[in-house]
Scaffold this active site. Structure first.
Site, short mmCIF file in Angstrom:
data_model
loop_
_atom_site.label_atom_id
_atom_site.label_comp_id
_atom_site.label_asym_id
_atom_site.label_seq_id
_atom_site.Cartn_x
_atom_site.Cartn_y
_atom_site.Cartn_z
N LYS A 79 11.53 -1.02 -7.58
CA LYS A 79 12.87 -1.18 -7.87
C LYS A 79 13.76 -2.20 -6.88
O LYS A 79 14.83 -2.52 -7.06
CB LYS A 79 13.45 0.10 -7.81
CG LYS A 79 13.86 1.00 -6.48
CD LYS A 79 14.51 2.09 -7.14
CE LYS A 79 14.34 3.39 -5.72
NZ LYS A 79 13.35 3.98 -5.30
N LYS A 118 2.72 -3.46 -7.18
CA LYS A 118 3.21 -2.51 -8.04
C LYS A 118 4.60 -2.86 -8.34
O LYS A 118 5.24 -3.83 -7.75
CB LYS A 118 3.60 -1.17 -6.98
CG LYS A 118 4.63 -1.31 -5.92
CD LYS A 118 4.88 0.00 -5.27
CE LYS A 118 6.01 -0.04 -4.43
NZ LYS A 118 6.55 1.04 -3.71
N LYS A 158 8.42 -3.27 4.11
CA LYS A 158 9.73 -3.41 4.12
C LYS A 158 10.24 -4.29 5.35
O LYS A 158 11.33 -4.68 5.07
CB LYS A 158 10.39 -1.98 4.35
CG LYS A 158 10.41 -1.18 3.07
CD LYS A 158 11.74 -0.87 2.17
CE LYS A 158 11.59 -0.47 0.85
NZ LYS A 158 12.09 1.08 0.66
P1 TYM Z 1 10.48 5.90 -4.03
O1 TYM Z 1 12.03 5.95 -4.26
O2 TYM Z 1 10.13 4.37 -3.52
O3 TYM Z 1 9.73 6.12 -5.37
C1 TYM Z 1 10.00 7.25 -5.99
C2 TYM Z 1 8.82 7.79 -6.72
O4 TYM Z 1 8.47 6.92 -7.72
C3 TYM Z 1 6.91 6.49 -7.65
N1 TYM Z 1 6.80 5.04 -7.74
C4 TYM Z 1 5.82 4.51 -8.91
N2 TYM Z 1 4.92 5.34 -9.23
C5 TYM Z 1 4.29 4.49 -10.26
N3 TYM Z 1 4.18 3.22 -10.35
C6 TYM Z 1 5.15 2.60 -9.48
N4 TYM Z 1 5.32 1.25 -9.80
C7 TYM Z 1 6.08 3.16 -8.77
N5 TYM Z 1 7.11 3.05 -7.88
C8 TYM Z 1 7.56 4.06 -7.39
C9 TYM Z 1 6.83 6.65 -5.82
O5 TYM Z 1 5.39 6.90 -5.74
C10 TYM Z 1 7.64 8.08 -5.86
O6 TYM Z 1 6.78 9.11 -6.29
N6 TYM Z 1 9.71 7.85 0.67
C11 TYM Z 1 9.96 8.12 -0.89
C12 TYM Z 1 11.04 8.95 -1.07
C13 TYM Z 1 10.74 10.56 -0.58
C14 TYM Z 1 10.08 11.48 -1.07
C15 TYM Z 1 10.37 12.39 0.22
C16 TYM Z 1 8.98 11.58 -1.82
C17 TYM Z 1 11.70 10.66 0.66
N7 TYM Z 1 11.36 12.09 0.93
C18 TYM Z 1 9.66 13.69 0.17
C19 TYM Z 1 8.23 12.80 -1.99
C20 TYM Z 1 8.58 13.90 -0.76
C21 TYM Z 1 10.25 6.79 -1.82
O7 TYM Z 1 10.62 5.85 -1.12
O8 TYM Z 1 9.73 6.59 -3.33
#
Ligand code: TYM
Length: 325
Positions: free
Chosen positions: A193, A190, A108
């Protein structure tokens, strides 16, 4: 169990396969806390109107893809102030060196060179608070979040070592398939979004766009349908997407579609993607048309989540020697 998704941008097919779809099963087998991580989203500059809309949208995607707010606890992170309070406390139990090693921070800060703010840096301490407030044993996430969960475990263990048993030390639960859905244009990256290219399918894309993006997915010139992530990464990604959508394995999918052409594989993936995504989009639109109802659902979720979160925070503050508790 507990998990969250950042309320930034529109969710992608990666979020659907790596998070939203697996979440559906967990709500039936576990006491499941799920939230929109809106405080995390502001570590990248957000336009207020879009930010608000994206937070509602994420609540709607959760429900449209199968979460039942009467069964799980669905809420917005910022509606439960205990998250930021414990987040602040855990900052003091997190080392600079640990934060410097986080790949999400490195990525990031590369993407947003003009705005490498302290929030972006200390983000994992807030994420640890999100998790530890609810004492989950398991945190279902995609592969890219494994490092943050490992750090959460270290922070919890460190705190417990100083103040006695306070936090449950959780473990990450990563899906067997689709733990890391790849970018359709670059299968070494990966699908993200925050990457607005034709390599990412957004849940809001219309049928034509989804079809176009999948048709243009990068494969290879071997023209031999086998599941080989090392040597045929683009094809392997398509097989994984297909397998997750249709509840089979990528190996089985490759056997079923064995042959010298990739066209039929792409066609099968397009059909499977549309069959899953279109009904979810219809539900999403209905939910987004009634924000008052979404507000109701989120208020109930926040009240339920607060009970648990405030209890943990009180315990932490008592142990640490804060006054007034
Ligand atoms: P975030 O918003 O980037 O992604 C949310 C979830 O989607 C999964 N993910 C993917 N899985 C498979 N392939 C992909 N290309 C892919 N892109 C995203 C992520 O692994 C995630 O499970 N920091 C976290 C949000 C968060 C969180 C938490 C998660 C904040 N507090 C506490 C778990 C527990 C994040 O940015 O996810």
């Amino acid at each position: 169990m507990l998990s969250g998704i950042q309320a930034s941008g529109q969710p992608s097919l990666g979020n659907l396969l790596g998070a939203l779809i697996p979440f559906n099963q967990y709500q039936n087998t576990h006491n499941f806390y799920v939230f929109m991580a809106d405080h995390h989203a502001i570590t990248v500059r957000q336009d207020p109107k879009t930010f608000r809309e994206n937070t509602y949208a994420l609540a709607a995607w959760y429900i449209a893809s199968g979460l039942n707010p009467d069964v799980c606890t669905l809420f917005a992170q910022s509606h439960v102030p205990a998250h930021t309070e414990l987040g602040w406390i855990l900052n003091s139990f997190t080392q600079m060196g640990e934060l410097e090693r986080m790949t999400q921070f490195k990525d990031k800060s590369q993407q947003h060179k003009q705005n490498i703010n302290a929030g972006l840096f200390t983000y994992p301490a807030l994420q640890a608070a999100d998790i530890l407030l609810y004492h989950p044993h398991e945190v279902p996430v995609g592969e890219d979040q494994r490092q943050h969960i490992e750090l959460t475990r270290d922070i919890a263990t460190r705190f417990n070592g100083i103040y006695g048993d306070t936090f449950t030390v959780p473990k990450a639960v990563i899906p067997k398939v689709a733990a890391r859905v790849k970018d359709l244009q670059d299968p070494t990256k990966k699908m993200s979004k925050s990457n607005d290219s034709i390599g990412t399918i957004f849940l809001l894309d219309n049928a034509k766009t989804i079809e176009k993006k999948l048709k243009k997915a990068v494969t290879d010139t071997k023209e031999n349908v086998i599941y080989d992530p090392q040597n045929q990464a683009g094809l392997a990604n398509l097989l994984e997407i297909y397998a997750t959508l249709t509840n089979t394995t990528p190996q089985q999918a490759a056997e079923d579609m064995a042959g010298p052409q990739y066209g039929p594989v792409k066609k099968a993936v397009i059909d499977a993607a549309l069959t899953t995504i279109i009904p979810i989009q219809e539900k999403y639109q209905t939910l987004m048309a009634d924000k008052a109802e979404l507000d109701n659902i989120l208020a109930k979720g926040a009240a339920k989540a607060s009970l648990k979160a405030n209890q943990t925070l009180l315990n932490v503050k008592q142990k640490m020697g804060y006054t007034g508790v």
